[in-house]
Design a protein around this motif. Structure first.
Motif, PDB file in Angstrom:
ATOM      1  N   LYS B 207       0.839  -1.220   0.000  1.00  8.87           N
ATOM      2  CA  LYS B 207       0.000   0.000   0.000  1.00  8.87           C
ATOM      3  C   LYS B 207       0.863   1.254   0.000  1.00  8.87           C
ATOM      4  CE  LYS B 207      -3.609  -2.195   2.813  1.00  8.87           C
ATOM      5  NZ  LYS B 207      -2.758  -3.314   3.327  1.00  8.87           N
ATOM      6  N   MET B 208       0.340   2.298  -0.608  1.00 16.09           N
ATOM      7  CA  MET B 208       0.987   3.600  -0.533  1.00 16.09           C
ATOM      8  C   MET B 208       0.921   4.091   0.920  1.00 16.09           C
ATOM      9  SD  MET B 208       1.955   4.654  -3.676  1.00 16.09           S
ATOM     10  CE  MET B 208       1.802   6.417  -3.982  1.00 16.09           C
ATOM     11  N   PRO B 209       1.891   4.874   1.355  1.00 17.91           N
ATOM     12  CA  PRO B 209       1.853   5.378   2.731  1.00 17.91           C
ATOM     13  C   PRO B 209       0.714   6.386   2.919  1.00 17.91           C
ATOM     14  CG  PRO B 209       4.016   5.729   1.694  1.00 17.91           C
ATOM     15  CD  PRO B 209       3.078   5.326   0.614  1.00 17.91           C
ATOM     16  N   THR B 210       0.315   6.521   4.150  1.00 12.79           N
ATOM     17  CA  THR B 210      -0.691   7.538   4.499  1.00 12.79           C
ATOM     18  C   THR B 210      -0.042   8.920   4.480  1.00 12.79           C
ATOM     19  OG1 THR B 210      -1.521   5.884   6.037  1.00 12.79           O
ATOM     20  CG2 THR B 210      -2.429   8.117   6.234  1.00 12.79           C
ATOM     21  N   ILE B 211      -0.782   9.893   4.003  1.00 13.95           N
ATOM     22  CA  ILE B 211      -0.327  11.287   4.035  1.00 13.95           C
ATOM     23  C   ILE B 211      -1.037  11.957   5.207  1.00 13.95           C
ATOM     24  CG2 ILE B 211      -0.188  13.464   2.744  1.00 13.95           C
ATOM     25  CD1 ILE B 211       1.309  11.159   1.368  1.00 13.95           C
ATOM     26  N   ALA B 212      -0.264  12.545   6.112  1.00 13.83           N
ATOM     27  CA  ALA B 212      -0.867  13.117   7.321  1.00 13.83           C
ATOM     28  C   ALA B 212      -1.759  14.311   6.993  1.00 13.83           C
ATOM     29  CB  ALA B 212       0.226  13.535   8.308  1.00 13.83           C
ATOM     30  N   GLU B 213      -1.296  15.176   6.114  1.00 14.68           N
ATOM     31  CA  GLU B 213      -2.062  16.380   5.798  1.00 14.68           C
ATOM     32  C   GLU B 213      -2.292  16.458   4.301  1.00 14.68           C
ATOM     33  OE1 GLU B 213      -0.330  19.860   7.673  1.00 14.68           O
ATOM     34  OE2 GLU B 213       0.380  18.637   9.346  1.00 14.68           O
ATOM     35  N   PRO B 214      -3.249  15.655   3.821  1.00 10.11           N
ATOM     36  CA  PRO B 214      -3.435  15.557   2.366  1.00 10.11           C
ATOM     37  C   PRO B 214      -3.751  16.887   1.692  1.00 10.11           C
ATOM     38  CG  PRO B 214      -5.129  14.320   3.575  1.00 10.11           C
ATOM     39  CD  PRO B 214      -4.136  14.770   4.573  1.00 10.11           C
ATOM     40  N   GLU B 215      -4.455  17.767   2.379  1.00 12.74           N
ATOM     41  CA  GLU B 215      -4.779  19.052   1.734  1.00 12.74           C
ATOM     42  C   GLU B 215      -3.537  19.894   1.513  1.00 12.74           C
ATOM     43  OE1 GLU B 215      -8.137  21.112   3.349  1.00 12.74           O
ATOM     44  OE2 GLU B 215      -9.282  19.239   3.491  1.00 12.74           O
ATOM     45  N   LYS B 216      -2.703  19.908   2.527  1.00 14.34           N
ATOM     46  CA  LYS B 216      -1.446  20.640   2.394  1.00 14.34           C
ATOM     47  C   LYS B 216      -0.585  20.000   1.303  1.00 14.34           C
ATOM     48  CE  LYS B 216       2.545  22.204   5.077  1.00 14.34           C
ATOM     49  NZ  LYS B 216       3.322  22.062   6.320  1.00 14.34           N
ATOM     50  N   TYR B 217      -0.564  18.661   1.321  1.00 15.93           N
ATOM     51  CA  TYR B 217       0.245  17.904   0.344  1.00 15.93           C
ATOM     52  C   TYR B 217      -0.185  18.240  -1.082  1.00 15.93           C
ATOM     53  CZ  TYR B 217       2.587  13.752  -1.652  1.00 15.93           C
ATOM     54  OH  TYR B 217       3.376  12.906  -2.372  1.00 15.93           O
ATOM     55  N   ASP B 503      11.218  23.954   0.909  1.00 15.73           N
ATOM     56  CA  ASP B 503      10.410  23.052   0.089  1.00 15.73           C
ATOM     57  C   ASP B 503      10.410  21.637   0.674  1.00 15.73           C
ATOM     58  OD1 ASP B 503       9.821  25.041  -1.826  1.00 15.73           O
ATOM     59  OD2 ASP B 503      11.773  24.732  -2.778  1.00 15.73           O
ATOM     60  N   TYR B 504      11.613  21.139   0.996  1.00 11.65           N
ATOM     61  CA  TYR B 504      11.689  19.805   1.606  1.00 11.65           C
ATOM     62  C   TYR B 504      10.879  19.780   2.902  1.00 11.65           C
ATOM     63  CZ  TYR B 504      15.225  17.755  -1.532  1.00 11.65           C
ATOM     64  OH  TYR B 504      15.882  17.230  -2.616  1.00 11.65           O
ATOM     65  N   LEU B 505      11.022  20.866   3.687  1.00  9.76           N
ATOM     66  CA  LEU B 505      10.318  20.945   4.963  1.00  9.76           C
ATOM     67  C   LEU B 505       8.807  20.873   4.756  1.00  9.76           C
ATOM     68  CD1 LEU B 505      10.590  21.405   8.036  1.00  9.76           C
ATOM     69  CD2 LEU B 505      10.481  23.869   7.566  1.00  9.76           C
ATOM     70  N   ASP B 506       8.309  21.626   3.804  1.00  5.45           N
ATOM     71  CA  ASP B 506       6.867  21.611   3.522  1.00  5.45           C
ATOM     72  C   ASP B 506       6.392  20.205   3.167  1.00  5.45           C
ATOM     73  OD1 ASP B 506       6.659  24.270   3.997  1.00  5.45           O
ATOM     74  OD2 ASP B 506       6.521  24.883   1.881  1.00  5.45           O
ATOM     75  N   LEU B 507       7.165  19.520   2.316  1.00  2.00           N
ATOM     76  CA  LEU B 507       6.797  18.162   1.915  1.00  2.00           C
ATOM     77  C   LEU B 507       6.810  17.212   3.112  1.00  2.00           C
ATOM     78  CD1 LEU B 507       8.521  17.204  -1.464  1.00  2.00           C
ATOM     79  CD2 LEU B 507       6.100  16.935  -0.894  1.00  2.00           C
ATOM     80  N   ILE B 508       7.880  17.296   3.902  1.00  2.00           N
ATOM     81  CA  ILE B 508       8.010  16.398   5.060  1.00  2.00           C
ATOM     82  C   ILE B 508       6.870  16.649   6.049  1.00  2.00           C
ATOM     83  CG2 ILE B 508       9.450  15.864   7.080  1.00  2.00           C
ATOM     84  CD1 ILE B 508      11.911  16.442   5.215  1.00  2.00           C
TER      85      ILE B 508
END
Lengths: 603, 603
Positions: B207-217, B503-508
């Motif tokens: 399975k793909m990993p869960t994204i904690a904040e999908p809207e932000k992502y 940018d990396y920080l935002d993604l993480i």
């Protein structure tokens, strides 16, 4: 009584899977000496000369000679007789090692394969037990892997002769390789074997052949061994340096060519790839064939593991002939030829042909890919030594051999071949016996149907000046027929540096009990030669193909002791046809055939 | 909620065969960012710093990052964390391709291997099912064979990471290779895996990993992709020419060395092995890793089949560094490295070290065999590229790496290594950030813990003059820590040509929900760096080993734009230790550790 034969042979119909044992026609055996000669007799009896070599109806015969598997010196050879996809001629391709002797020990005088198996198989012969076994999981494996896997699965003291990827891909110069490094290399016999879906033949324990006249044999044998041990070529030269001992000798004789015979006569750095240099660098030890007191085989180191060879012809063909004087590259390419299963002489000559064509702008860049086939490019040699076996990219063109390559690019004169088979390591302009042998060999360009180098360069009797016209045709006929005796017997040709026809005759008579006179056995040899000639004529190969590449006839050797020399081929051929009892056009005369008891097979 | 982690990891005790699932310490995950950082935290918790790397008690951890396996750009990386047999340091060796993403998709945050299996095994992980399977018949097989066999047997959409003969033979520069051509190459992690009798790890669907904040992502992701698509390096240079785009750039910058750094500053024929030349010759197509919009991977033709690479560093190390400018040889040797499973940088540097020693008469002929290791000898490169993996002959010495090779022959100064690991393709005399990075990397000589080439040569912010002293130490500390952020995240470093720390920080943050501030994440990175430093100090690796080969300090670059330059290493180090909050001898100060919450792990 008769020895050297059991009087039984195997017939394997791969289409139906039927295995039969038949009685050997012993009259044929005596009339054709056995081995290759006997196989040829059976072959012409069963095969339409016009047959497609890849047809299931094209028989493929594996035949040891009557002496093979005895303890006579060098009694190790077996032959494959079939029709060649490279030349369209009848062929006999020859190999040493241990397979031939073990094949003989199975108790069968030969194996005739016909048909085509519906799936990949191998033949297993173990002391009377004969089985066709599934080889589906071996298909695609290379020679080393196949040999290792069969040894692992079957165990014991077996010998494997198999094809590699080159055979499977119907590469026209594919070989049948036994014990990983011994090959029935020439004429594409590996592709014929592949066309039958026959991946391997495995032979194992068995019995030594019967000797017809043991008391005579016990007298003859030590005499032969003594001669071999006293001769400097068979006791020192070949033993110490292998066939590669020839490099410096042939180069000094002014008949060592380079770069697809565009340079010839004096290679100042030939010693870099000589047997002497090999002995100081990559050589690990000797590797003799069965029953061989000479031991010319070389075990060499390659990338820290063991490989075998390279032989003189392979070294020349893959080396200076392609402009390469780097032993590592030559050993690597030679190892690829063994591993992937193809002929080194034809491979190197096809590469060098490609290099000439490329350098002359005949081959466009888009056809050859990133590694450019230029003379001296070691990377190109290594790349081509892989791609041709798999028919990958430009390898698909190389896989057809130099004749078709040169024709494709509009320069047929750039193929150093006769009847489609590539020539060996002797510039015929400086050694006219070899010129005639190349032109007239029944399997296309070959140096092994009459190795007149022995008589013209190496001082073996009858000695002949290399470029003296008189007596040359007679010499070639004699050596061809004598060679036929040796080849049919199952012995190697190398003892002939020390042994003469009488010696071979004594051995053959002692083993077979055939009690040949010298005339009788030479007539039998001549019979085989003429039968092959007739088969080829029936196959549509006209005497006009008894030719040499035109540069050997038109352009003089550029330097060295033979500077300026060319081959007077027409005159030599005229004389040769006469010696053979053939008409001026090259067709055997009726009286000749009658005299050879070949009236039944006339055109 | 938290994303990017499932909160579960696998523990595999190979000695007993016991498989357990444990809960991930999520406080550690945030404190060490996850991936390599988290694995390092677990590793130091479980491993005695003095442990023998080949001891069953030396854990080996395979860890994807929190972003790995998402569809964030380049989210493909996984790390192996263990103790290195090459350097004796803690190590983290990094690979792309598809294995890391599929490993992540299994639902385990990482796998900790301990113990040693009584027989060869592989681990099979398929969507929750975990099995230790027999690999006895795979032992001895090369990487390509192993991968093909496992694909054939298991079928489906699997990914294989395995060791080759180099690993099995405990070659100190052995790699773990996934998808045949992607390698956790550095620091000999393949030998550690082999010491556990672990031949391969196979992962399959999940399975793909869960994204904690999908809207932000959903906001952040397209922004990142746009930046990558607009940046000339990530959208054109790397895509069109792969990492090999660097050859001409680095050569023009005067930091491209040849022949074991005996020649440097201006290679007039570097273009013969450049990415531009590769694109015109052997390149077939791009091969992107999972989720990568850049696609720097090269699929090249080798002997008519497909190979991959060579990367810039590999090309340099096996090529001009050994005096070879022949792409065929480089591609062949690179392919051998993938097939046999070892690191290309260390291999080429060990070969070039041997060449220097041999040419200087330090290595006797009897030690090296027939192919002489001289600069420019393509045959020697090809031979060594095989023998070192099998420890055959001289290969047994090469297998130990250049440091031990040079020491054996009494010339330790001839090894271009730091802490035993060979340096990459940048002459540090003309690029002092890289000098400091080489000297201080916690895994020994590495260019990938802080690729300051970006800032010093390629114009990435913060820009730094290559040989300007002021600010260099601060730059290196910053880039090392930023790189730690990238590496822990599971992204590739290449987007950093287009993306910055924000940018990396935002993604993480979007993926993990950890809501790091910039200071917090850089502090976490610094925490990992200092923890590794402490482990190495406890392991007995003293700060005195923060050195460079002496020719970089004593001898000026002989030509080119940096002619005469050397590395002012002592001054750079002093400044660097200060920036790191370490004392003048190079030991972390107590207050620094306290500030990083590392008080528990002090010396």
């Amino acid at each position: 009584m008769t020895g050297g034969f059991t009087g039984k042979f195997l017939r394997i119909d791969l289409t139906s899977g039927k295995i039969t044992t038949e009685n050997t026609n012993m009259k044929w055996a005596r009339d054709y000496i056995g081995g290759q000669g006997l196989a040829t007799r059976y072959y012409v009896d069963e095969a339409d000369p016009k047959i497609d070599p890849y047809s299931p109806d094209n028989p493929m015969i594996m035949a040891p000679g009557p002496l093979t598997g005895t303890n006579a010196p060098t009694a190790a050879r077996y032959m494959i007789v079939t029709k060649s996809p490279l030349t369209g001629t009848i062929t006999r391709s020859n190999s040493g090692g241990y397979f031939g002797a073990k094949l003989k020990h199975t108790g069968f005088d030969m194996i005739i394969f016909t048909g085509k198996s519906p799936k990949p198989v191998y033949l297993f012969v173990d002391d009377g037990k004969v089985e066709i076994r599934d080889a589906s999981d071996l298909w695609g494996k290379d020679v080393f892997e196949t040999t290792d896997l069969l040894n692992e699965r079957i165990g014991g003291n077996i010998s494997v002769a198999c094809i590699g990827p080159a055979g499977e891909n119907l590469v026209k110069i594919a070989s049948v390789v036994n014990e990983k490094h011994r090959a029935a290399g020439r004429n594409g016999v590996g592709a014929v074997m592949a066309s039958k879906n026959l991946k391997a033949v495995v032979v194992t324990k068995g019995k030594m052949p019967t000797i017809a006249e043991p008391e005579k044999y016990r007298v003859v044998l030590p005499k032969m061994l003594k001669k071999i041990k006293e001769n400097p070529v068979t006791s020192q030269g070949l033993t110490q340096f292998g066939t590669e001992v020839l490099t410096n000798i042939i180069n000094r004789s002014g008949i060592y060519s380079e770069k697809n015979a565009t340079v010839s006569g004096d290679d100042p750095i030939a010693d870099e790839v000589s047997g002497e240099t090999l002995a100081e660098t990559y050589l690990l030890r000797n590797q003799p064939c069965f029953a061989c007191p000479i031991g010319c085989g070389r075990v060499t180191t390659l990338n820290g593991r063991e490989s075998e060879g390279p032989e003189y012809e392979s070294t020349w063909s893959l080396g200076p002939n392609t402009g390469v004087h780097d032993l590592y590259t030559i050993i690597s390419a030679n190892d690829n030829a063994d591993r992937l299963g193809y002929d080194t002489i034809s491979a190197g000559q096809t590469m060098s042909c490609a290099m000439e064509l490329y350098e002359n702008g005949k081959i466009p860049d888009k056809d050859v890919g990133p590694t450019k086939p230029k003379f001296g490019n070691t990377s190109a040699v290594l790349e081509m030594s892989e791609t041709l076996a798999y028919r990958r990219g430009f390898g698909n063109i190389l896989a057809e051999g130099s004749k078709r390559l040169a024709e494709k690019y509009g320069s047929p004169e750039s193929s150093m071949s006769v009847k489609g088979q590539e020539l060996a390591a002797y510039d015929p302009r400086g050694v006219w016996g070899m010129a005639l042998e190349y032109a007239t060999s029944n399997i296309g360009g070959s140096h092994m149907r009459a190795y007149t180098i022995s008589n013209e360069i190496l001082g073996v009797e009858p000695v002949s000046e290399p470029t003296k016209f008189e007596g040359k045709a007679a010499l070639v006929k004699y050596v061809q027929d004598f060679t036929e005796v040796m080849d049919c017997s199952g012995l190697c040709q190398f003892p002939s540096f020390a042994l003469n026809l009488d010696d071979y005759l004594d051995l053959i008579n002692a083993v077979t009990g055939f009690d040949y006179t010298k005339d009788e056995i030479m007539k039998a040899a001549e019979r085989v030669w003429n039968m092959e000639r007739l088969f080829n004529l029936k196959a549509g190969i006209k005497p006009e193909e008894d030719r040499l590449p035109e540069r050997y006839i038109k352009n003089g050797i550029p330097k060295g002791p033979n500077k300026g020399k060319t081959v007077p081929l027409d005159a030599l051929l005229k004389d040769y046809y006469h010696e053979r009892g053939w008409d001026e056009r090259g067709y055997p005369k009726e009286e000749t055939l009658k005299n050879l008891d070949l009236g039944f097979y006339k055109l």
